[in-house]
Design a protein around this motif. Sequence first.
Motif, PDB file in Angstrom:
ATOM      1  N   VAL A 127      15.346 -15.589 -56.906  1.00  0.00           N
ATOM      2  CA  VAL A 127      16.775 -15.479 -57.209  1.00  0.00           C
ATOM      3  C   VAL A 127      17.175 -16.833 -57.776  1.00  0.00           C
ATOM      4  CG1 VAL A 127      19.058 -15.009 -56.267  1.00  0.00           C
ATOM      5  CG2 VAL A 127      17.058 -13.820 -55.331  1.00  0.00           C
ATOM      6  N   HIS A 128      17.720 -16.841 -58.977  1.00  0.00           N
ATOM      7  CA  HIS A 128      17.949 -18.106 -59.679  1.00  0.00           C
ATOM      8  C   HIS A 128      19.192 -18.042 -60.545  1.00  0.00           C
ATOM      9  CE1 HIS A 128      16.896 -16.489 -63.622  1.00  0.00           C
ATOM     10  NE2 HIS A 128      16.054 -15.712 -62.947  1.00  0.00           N
ATOM     11  N   GLY A 129      19.510 -19.180 -61.132  1.00  0.00           N
ATOM     12  CA  GLY A 129      20.563 -19.299 -62.117  1.00  0.00           C
ATOM     13  C   GLY A 129      20.005 -19.966 -63.356  1.00  0.00           C
ATOM     14  N   HIS A 130      20.774 -20.894 -63.922  1.00  0.00           N
ATOM     15  CA  HIS A 130      20.390 -21.810 -64.991  1.00  0.00           C
ATOM     16  C   HIS A 130      20.352 -21.214 -66.396  1.00  0.00           C
ATOM     17  CE1 HIS A 130      18.714 -25.406 -66.779  1.00  0.00           C
ATOM     18  NE2 HIS A 130      17.656 -24.749 -67.203  1.00  0.00           N
ATOM     19  N   ILE A 131      19.886 -19.989 -66.554  1.00  0.00           N
ATOM     20  CA  ILE A 131      19.679 -19.468 -67.910  1.00  0.00           C
ATOM     21  C   ILE A 131      20.857 -18.619 -68.393  1.00  0.00           C
ATOM     22  CG2 ILE A 131      17.168 -19.670 -67.841  1.00  0.00           C
ATOM     23  CD1 ILE A 131      17.000 -16.669 -67.281  1.00  0.00           C
ATOM     24  N   HIS A 132      21.948 -18.661 -67.656  1.00  0.00           N
ATOM     25  CA  HIS A 132      23.219 -18.023 -68.038  1.00  0.00           C
ATOM     26  C   HIS A 132      23.026 -16.579 -68.481  1.00  0.00           C
ATOM     27  CE1 HIS A 132      25.742 -21.562 -67.405  1.00  0.00           C
ATOM     28  NE2 HIS A 132      24.639 -22.213 -67.703  1.00  0.00           N
ATOM     29  N   GLY A 133      23.362 -16.259 -69.719  1.00  0.00           N
ATOM     30  CA  GLY A 133      23.343 -14.877 -70.191  1.00  0.00           C
ATOM     31  C   GLY A 133      21.956 -14.318 -70.474  1.00  0.00           C
ATOM     32  N   GLN A 134      20.935 -15.165 -70.431  1.00  0.00           N
ATOM     33  CA  GLN A 134      19.572 -14.688 -70.665  1.00  0.00           C
ATOM     34  C   GLN A 134      19.048 -14.005 -69.402  1.00  0.00           C
ATOM     35  OE1 GLN A 134      16.963 -17.773 -72.300  1.00  0.00           O
ATOM     36  NE2 GLN A 134      18.806 -18.981 -72.673  1.00  0.00           N
ATOM     37  N   LYS A 135      17.915 -13.333 -69.546  1.00  0.00           N
ATOM     38  CA  LYS A 135      17.337 -12.663 -68.389  1.00  0.00           C
ATOM     39  C   LYS A 135      15.829 -12.625 -68.534  1.00  0.00           C
ATOM     40  CE  LYS A 135      18.333  -8.789 -65.443  1.00  0.00           C
ATOM     41  NZ  LYS A 135      19.105  -7.598 -65.231  1.00  0.00           N
ATOM     42  N   TYR A 136      15.118 -12.982 -67.462  1.00  0.00           N
ATOM     43  CA  TYR A 136      13.662 -12.851 -67.456  1.00  0.00           C
ATOM     44  C   TYR A 136      13.314 -11.402 -67.149  1.00  0.00           C
ATOM     45  CZ  TYR A 136      12.599 -17.861 -67.551  1.00  0.00           C
ATOM     46  OH  TYR A 136      12.460 -19.168 -67.915  1.00  0.00           O
ATOM     47  N   GLU A 137      12.244 -10.942 -67.749  1.00  0.00           N
ATOM     48  CA  GLU A 137      11.791  -9.570 -67.532  1.00  0.00           C
ATOM     49  C   GLU A 137      11.043  -9.469 -66.208  1.00  0.00           C
ATOM     50  OE1 GLU A 137      12.484  -6.886 -69.422  1.00  0.00           O
ATOM     51  OE2 GLU A 137      13.740  -8.230 -70.593  1.00  0.00           O
ATOM     52  N   GLY A 138      11.073  -8.301 -65.621  1.00  0.00           N
ATOM     53  CA  GLY A 138      10.284  -8.042 -64.426  1.00  0.00           C
ATOM     54  C   GLY A 138      11.087  -8.150 -63.149  1.00  0.00           C
ATOM     55  N   LEU A 139      10.527  -7.581 -62.096  1.00  0.00           N
ATOM     56  CA  LEU A 139      11.209  -7.544 -60.811  1.00  0.00           C
ATOM     57  C   LEU A 139      11.022  -8.818 -59.987  1.00  0.00           C
ATOM     58  CD1 LEU A 139      10.472  -3.854 -59.739  1.00  0.00           C
ATOM     59  CD2 LEU A 139      12.565  -4.805 -60.738  1.00  0.00           C
ATOM     60  N   ASN A 140      10.262  -9.789 -60.513  1.00  0.00           N
ATOM     61  CA  ASN A 140      10.070 -11.039 -59.778  1.00  0.00           C
ATOM     62  C   ASN A 140      11.214 -12.018 -59.983  1.00  0.00           C
ATOM     63  OD1 ASN A 140       7.031 -10.123 -60.508  1.00  0.00           O
ATOM     64  ND2 ASN A 140       7.127 -11.123 -58.501  1.00  0.00           N
ATOM     65  N   TYR A 141      12.127 -11.720 -60.892  1.00  0.00           N
ATOM     66  CA  TYR A 141      13.245 -12.622 -61.187  1.00  0.00           C
ATOM     67  C   TYR A 141      14.566 -11.885 -61.047  1.00  0.00           C
ATOM     68  CZ  TYR A 141       9.723 -15.677 -63.197  1.00  0.00           C
ATOM     69  OH  TYR A 141       8.635 -16.489 -63.370  1.00  0.00           O
ATOM     70  N   PHE A 142      15.555 -12.602 -60.509  1.00  0.00           N
ATOM     71  CA  PHE A 142      16.891 -12.033 -60.401  1.00  0.00           C
ATOM     72  C   PHE A 142      17.897 -13.130 -60.730  1.00  0.00           C
ATOM     73  CE2 PHE A 142      20.688 -10.147 -58.826  1.00  0.00           C
ATOM     74  CZ  PHE A 142      20.483  -8.787 -58.960  1.00  0.00           C
ATOM     75  N   ASN A 143      18.581 -12.981 -61.855  1.00  0.00           N
ATOM     76  CA  ASN A 143      19.519 -13.985 -62.353  1.00  0.00           C
ATOM     77  C   ASN A 143      20.920 -13.732 -61.778  1.00  0.00           C
ATOM     78  OD1 ASN A 143      21.152 -15.703 -63.837  1.00  0.00           O
ATOM     79  ND2 ASN A 143      20.258 -15.176 -65.806  1.00  0.00           N
ATOM     80  N   VAL A 144      21.436 -14.708 -61.002  1.00  0.00           N
ATOM     81  CA  VAL A 144      22.770 -14.569 -60.418  1.00  0.00           C
ATOM     82  C   VAL A 144      23.831 -15.405 -61.144  1.00  0.00           C
ATOM     83  CG1 VAL A 144      21.939 -13.896 -58.132  1.00  0.00           C
ATOM     84  CG2 VAL A 144      22.347 -16.341 -58.625  1.00  0.00           C
ATOM     85  N   CYS A 145      23.535 -15.838 -62.368  1.00  0.00           N
ATOM     86  CA  CYS A 145      24.538 -16.570 -63.151  1.00  0.00           C
ATOM     87  C   CYS A 145      25.804 -15.723 -63.285  1.00  0.00           C
ATOM     88  CB  CYS A 145      24.007 -16.889 -64.545  1.00  0.00           C
ATOM     89  SG  CYS A 145      22.776 -18.188 -64.588  1.00  0.00           S
ATOM     90  N   VAL A 146      26.933 -16.397 -63.261  1.00  0.00           N
ATOM     91  CA  VAL A 146      28.216 -15.694 -63.290  1.00  0.00           C
ATOM     92  C   VAL A 146      28.369 -14.763 -64.485  1.00  0.00           C
ATOM     93  CG1 VAL A 146      29.443 -17.405 -61.883  1.00  0.00           C
ATOM     94  CG2 VAL A 146      29.398 -17.662 -64.389  1.00  0.00           C
ATOM     95  N   GLU A 147      27.743 -15.074 -65.597  1.00  0.00           N
ATOM     96  CA  GLU A 147      27.870 -14.238 -66.792  1.00  0.00           C
ATOM     97  C   GLU A 147      27.341 -12.820 -66.571  1.00  0.00           C
ATOM     98  OE1 GLU A 147      27.916 -18.439 -68.240  1.00  0.00           O
ATOM     99  OE2 GLU A 147      26.557 -17.354 -66.918  1.00  0.00           O
ATOM    100  N   HIS A 148      26.375 -12.652 -65.676  1.00  0.00           N
ATOM    101  CA  HIS A 148      25.789 -11.333 -65.425  1.00  0.00           C
ATOM    102  C   HIS A 148      26.590 -10.499 -64.434  1.00  0.00           C
ATOM    103  CE1 HIS A 148      22.004 -11.600 -67.629  1.00  0.00           C
ATOM    104  NE2 HIS A 148      21.963 -12.863 -67.282  1.00  0.00           N
ATOM    105  N   TRP A 149      27.473 -11.123 -63.660  1.00  0.00           N
ATOM    106  CA  TRP A 149      28.096 -10.434 -62.519  1.00  0.00           C
ATOM    107  C   TRP A 149      29.613 -10.557 -62.537  1.00  0.00           C
ATOM    108  CZ3 TRP A 149      24.792  -7.207 -60.763  1.00  0.00           C
ATOM    109  CH2 TRP A 149      23.424  -7.494 -60.941  1.00  0.00           C
TER     110      TRP A 149
END
Length: 170
Positions: A127-149
Amino acid sequence: MTKSFFTSDHHFGHKNIIDFESRPFSHGEEMTKSMIESWNSAVGKEDKVFHLGDFSFLNKEKTADIVTRLNGYKFLILGNHDRGRSRSWWLDVGFDEVSEHPIIYNQFFFLSHEPMYMNKHMPYVNVHGHIHGQKYEGLNYFNVCVEHWNYTPITFETIRDLVVPNEEQG
Protein backbone atom coordinates in the motif's frame (compact mmCIF):
# COMPACT_ATOMS: atom_id res chain seq x y z
CA MET A 1 -15.99 0.41 16.36
CA THR A 2 -12.88 2.21 15.23
CA LYS A 3 -11.67 1.88 11.66
CA SER A 4 -8.27 2.18 9.98
CA PHE A 5 -7.91 4.49 6.99
CA PHE A 6 -5.15 5.04 4.44
CA THR A 7 -4.27 8.04 2.29
CA SER A 8 -1.29 9.95 0.87
CA ASP A 9 0.01 12.91 -1.06
CA HIS A 10 -2.25 15.73 0.07
CA HIS A 11 0.50 18.25 -0.68
CA PHE A 12 -1.18 20.93 1.47
CA GLY A 13 0.21 24.34 0.47
CA HIS A 14 1.64 23.14 -2.85
CA LYS A 15 -0.36 25.21 -5.32
CA ASN A 16 1.42 23.78 -8.38
CA ILE A 17 0.17 20.27 -7.59
CA ILE A 18 -3.25 21.44 -8.82
CA ASP A 19 -1.83 21.81 -12.33
CA PHE A 20 0.69 18.93 -12.11
CA GLU A 21 -2.05 16.43 -11.25
CA SER A 22 -5.07 18.18 -12.81
CA ARG A 23 -6.73 18.46 -9.41
CA PRO A 24 -10.26 19.90 -9.55
CA PHE A 25 -9.52 22.99 -7.46
CA SER A 26 -9.15 26.61 -8.53
CA HIS A 27 -6.59 27.53 -5.84
CA GLY A 28 -4.71 26.18 -2.83
CA GLU A 29 -7.16 27.41 -0.20
CA GLU A 30 -10.06 25.64 -1.93
CA MET A 31 -7.96 22.46 -2.15
CA THR A 32 -7.12 22.60 1.57
CA LYS A 33 -10.71 23.26 2.64
CA SER A 34 -12.10 20.52 0.40
CA MET A 35 -9.55 17.90 1.45
CA ILE A 36 -10.12 18.61 5.17
CA GLU A 37 -13.88 18.25 4.64
CA SER A 38 -13.41 15.00 2.68
CA TRP A 39 -11.13 13.58 5.38
CA ASN A 40 -13.53 14.45 8.20
CA SER A 41 -16.58 13.17 6.29
CA ALA A 42 -15.03 9.67 6.30
CA VAL A 43 -12.84 9.55 9.41
CA GLY A 44 -14.28 9.60 12.92
CA LYS A 45 -12.55 11.07 15.98
CA GLU A 46 -11.56 7.61 17.26
CA ASP A 47 -10.42 6.18 13.90
CA LYS A 48 -6.79 5.68 12.90
CA VAL A 49 -5.36 7.19 9.71
CA PHE A 50 -2.11 6.08 8.11
CA HIS A 51 -0.87 8.96 5.95
CA LEU A 52 1.72 7.56 3.56
CA GLY A 53 3.63 10.75 2.99
CA ASP A 54 3.86 14.14 1.32
CA PHE A 55 1.45 15.79 3.71
CA SER A 56 2.28 19.52 3.70
CA PHE A 57 4.53 22.13 2.14
CA LEU A 58 3.38 24.77 4.64
CA ASN A 59 5.20 26.18 7.65
CA LYS A 60 4.89 24.67 11.12
CA GLU A 61 2.03 26.88 12.30
CA LYS A 62 -0.13 26.36 9.19
CA THR A 63 0.62 22.62 9.07
CA ALA A 64 -0.29 22.26 12.75
CA ASP A 65 -3.56 24.11 12.10
CA ILE A 66 -4.49 21.56 9.42
CA VAL A 67 -3.46 18.53 11.47
CA THR A 68 -5.53 19.65 14.45
CA ARG A 69 -8.59 20.05 12.22
CA LEU A 70 -8.37 16.47 10.91
CA ASN A 71 -10.23 13.67 12.69
CA GLY A 72 -8.54 10.55 13.97
CA TYR A 73 -5.32 9.25 15.40
CA LYS A 74 -2.79 10.22 12.74
CA PHE A 75 0.22 8.07 11.81
CA LEU A 76 2.63 9.56 9.23
CA ILE A 77 5.10 7.59 7.14
CA LEU A 78 7.47 10.22 5.80
CA GLY A 79 7.39 10.88 2.07
CA ASN A 80 10.13 12.35 -0.07
CA HIS A 81 8.78 15.89 0.44
CA ASP A 82 8.42 15.37 4.23
CA ARG A 83 12.02 14.31 4.84
CA GLY A 84 13.38 17.86 4.88
CA ARG A 85 11.80 18.15 8.32
CA SER A 86 12.68 16.06 11.34
CA ARG A 87 10.53 13.37 12.86
CA SER A 88 10.08 15.60 15.93
CA TRP A 89 8.85 18.48 13.69
CA TRP A 90 6.02 16.24 12.47
CA LEU A 91 5.19 15.11 16.01
CA ASP A 92 5.17 18.77 17.11
CA VAL A 93 2.59 19.69 14.45
CA GLY A 94 0.23 17.05 15.78
CA PHE A 95 0.91 13.64 14.27
CA ASP A 96 0.51 10.93 16.90
CA GLU A 97 3.17 8.67 15.40
CA VAL A 98 5.80 9.19 12.70
CA SER A 99 7.93 6.60 10.90
CA GLU A 100 10.88 7.30 8.67
CA HIS A 101 10.60 3.82 7.15
CA PRO A 102 7.93 1.53 5.70
CA ILE A 103 5.95 -0.53 8.19
CA ILE A 104 4.04 -3.82 8.05
CA TYR A 105 0.31 -3.62 8.74
CA ASN A 106 -1.80 -6.66 9.63
CA GLN A 107 1.12 -9.02 8.78
CA PHE A 108 0.36 -8.76 5.08
CA PHE A 109 0.45 -5.14 3.91
CA PHE A 110 3.66 -3.14 3.44
CA LEU A 111 2.89 0.55 4.01
CA SER A 112 5.36 2.87 2.27
CA HIS A 113 5.46 6.23 0.58
CA GLU A 114 7.10 5.10 -2.65
CA PRO A 115 6.16 1.78 -4.26
CA MET A 116 8.48 -1.00 -3.09
CA TYR A 117 9.89 -3.78 -5.23
CA MET A 118 7.35 -6.61 -5.31
CA ASN A 119 7.28 -9.59 -7.64
CA LYS A 120 4.29 -11.73 -8.56
CA HIS A 121 5.47 -14.56 -6.31
CA MET A 122 5.41 -12.43 -3.16
CA PRO A 123 2.19 -12.94 -1.20
CA TYR A 124 2.14 -9.38 0.15
CA VAL A 125 0.50 -6.14 -0.91
CA ASN A 126 2.35 -2.83 -0.98
CA VAL A 127 0.00 0.00 0.00
CA HIS A 128 1.74 3.16 -1.17
CA GLY A 129 1.49 6.69 -2.46
CA HIS A 130 3.98 8.89 -4.34
CA ILE A 131 2.93 8.20 -7.94
CA HIS A 132 -0.28 10.26 -7.74
CA GLY A 133 -2.57 9.53 -10.70
CA GLN A 134 -0.44 6.67 -12.03
CA LYS A 135 -1.05 3.07 -11.08
CA TYR A 136 1.13 -0.03 -10.97
CA GLU A 137 -0.37 -3.14 -12.50
CA GLY A 138 -1.13 -6.23 -10.46
CA LEU A 139 -2.56 -7.08 -7.09
CA ASN A 140 0.75 -6.55 -5.27
CA TYR A 141 0.34 -2.76 -5.36
CA PHE A 142 -2.38 -0.51 -4.02
CA ASN A 143 -2.10 3.24 -4.61
CA VAL A 144 -3.81 5.37 -1.92
CA CYS A 145 -2.88 8.76 -3.41
CA VAL A 146 -5.73 11.23 -3.01
CA GLU A 147 -6.21 11.49 -6.78
CA HIS A 148 -7.49 7.89 -6.91
CA TRP A 149 -9.96 8.16 -4.01
CA ASN A 150 -11.76 11.48 -4.44
CA TYR A 151 -9.38 13.19 -1.97
CA THR A 152 -10.76 11.02 0.85
CA PRO A 153 -8.97 8.44 3.05
CA ILE A 154 -10.11 4.87 2.35
CA THR A 155 -10.73 2.08 4.80
CA PHE A 156 -8.63 -1.00 5.31
CA GLU A 157 -11.71 -3.06 4.37
CA THR A 158 -11.89 -1.33 0.99
CA ILE A 159 -8.27 -2.20 0.26
CA ARG A 160 -8.64 -5.77 1.54
CA ASP A 161 -11.80 -6.38 -0.47
CA LEU A 162 -10.20 -5.10 -3.67
CA VAL A 163 -6.95 -7.08 -3.41
CA VAL A 164 -7.77 -10.26 -1.51
CA PRO A 165 -10.34 -12.59 -3.11
CA ASN A 166 -13.33 -13.31 -0.83
CA GLU A 167 -12.49 -17.00 -0.43
CA GLU A 168 -9.04 -16.08 0.96
CA GLN A 169 -10.37 -13.59 3.52
CA GLY A 170 -11.77 -16.47 5.60
